[in-house]
Design an enzyme around this catalytic site. Sequence first.
Site, PDB file in Angstrom:
ATOM      1  N   TYR A  51       0.817  -1.208   0.000  1.00 15.91           N
ATOM      2  CA  TYR A  51       0.000   0.000   0.000  1.00 15.91           C
ATOM      3  C   TYR A  51       0.854   1.262   0.000  1.00 15.91           C
ATOM      4  CZ  TYR A  51      -3.758  -3.197   1.456  1.00 15.91           C
ATOM      5  OH  TYR A  51      -4.664  -4.223   1.550  1.00 15.91           O
ATOM      6  N   LYS A  80       0.888  -7.257   5.394  1.00 15.61           N
ATOM      7  CA  LYS A  80       0.849  -8.358   4.437  1.00 15.61           C
ATOM      8  C   LYS A  80       2.170  -8.488   3.685  1.00 15.61           C
ATOM      9  CE  LYS A  80      -4.017  -7.252   3.694  1.00 15.61           C
ATOM     10  NZ  LYS A  80      -3.960  -5.868   4.209  1.00 15.61           N
TER      11      LYS A  80
END
Length: 315
Positions: A51, A80
């Site tokens: 992100y 993640k």
Amino acid sequence: MMTAPTVRLQTGHQMPLVGLGTWNSPKGQVQAAVEHAIECGYRHIDGAWNYGNEEEVGQGVAKMIKEDKVKREDLFITSKLWNIFHKPELVKTAFMKSLKKLGLEYLDLYLIHTPCGLKYIEPKDPNGAPLYDDTDYVETWKAMEELQKEGLVRSIGVSNFNKYQIDRILRECTAPPAVNQVEMNPYLFQKDLVDFCTSKGIVITAYSPFGSPNRPRATPNDSIILEDPVLVEIAKRLNKTVAQVILRYLIQRKAVVIPKSVTPERIRSNLKVFDFELTGSDMDAISSLDRDGKACPWFFIVDHKYYPFGKNYAE
């Protein structure tokens, strides 16, 4: 201040049912969103290396802890493992990069972002040739287990995995995934996958609960979930927003939800979903909207041997 109820993971840790999503949040606005969410009562923040905003997330968390607005042990922070770090020897390196950016000593949950490995950030070279890394996700998972054994992360899980891939992890590895984070909303319920995960004690986290209207490749002709007449009618009758009705629907379907927003009022509103319930007829009406409509099909890895979607699931 309202806080969300929690669900118990197989590891024994509690995961709040509502979290702040940070995918696609505008840079420069994420820290303020995290701060506002925590002040409103959020205790669950969902993020990822890919992100590109983990430093902002960490700065927001650090400020709230410094100002005694929250204690670290009361927060549930997720990150993640991105596709370019699937080789087992890269897993810990990638994890530590995220941990450093977040400014934390441990994570509450770490997920394999997808089962598909890549050699580089972009999956194709200028000539269009695939740059896939065919590392077996089972080997990646075994490296994730080591992170948990070292106490660096409390729970580990997967994201965008199908039931055959999860079943293979259950058969060949030691630790079961605590969570499977998947796209889920009234247009895409994924009942078979949800039922399978539930039967194995794996908690479902629903990303893109509103269908990601601002997603890449969205077109003007796409249906907008937040404007669906069925949802609008239910929301009007209950004096709730359509977003609140969707989140409540998913929670009653036993999913954790992670709506993304940087708007203070929407952040507050998305947490106010525990003062009402949908009736059985409301639930049935919303379930009837399911059209297997995936807003995030991950087309850029569609040719990967472990691509998890479509009719011919890869194991």
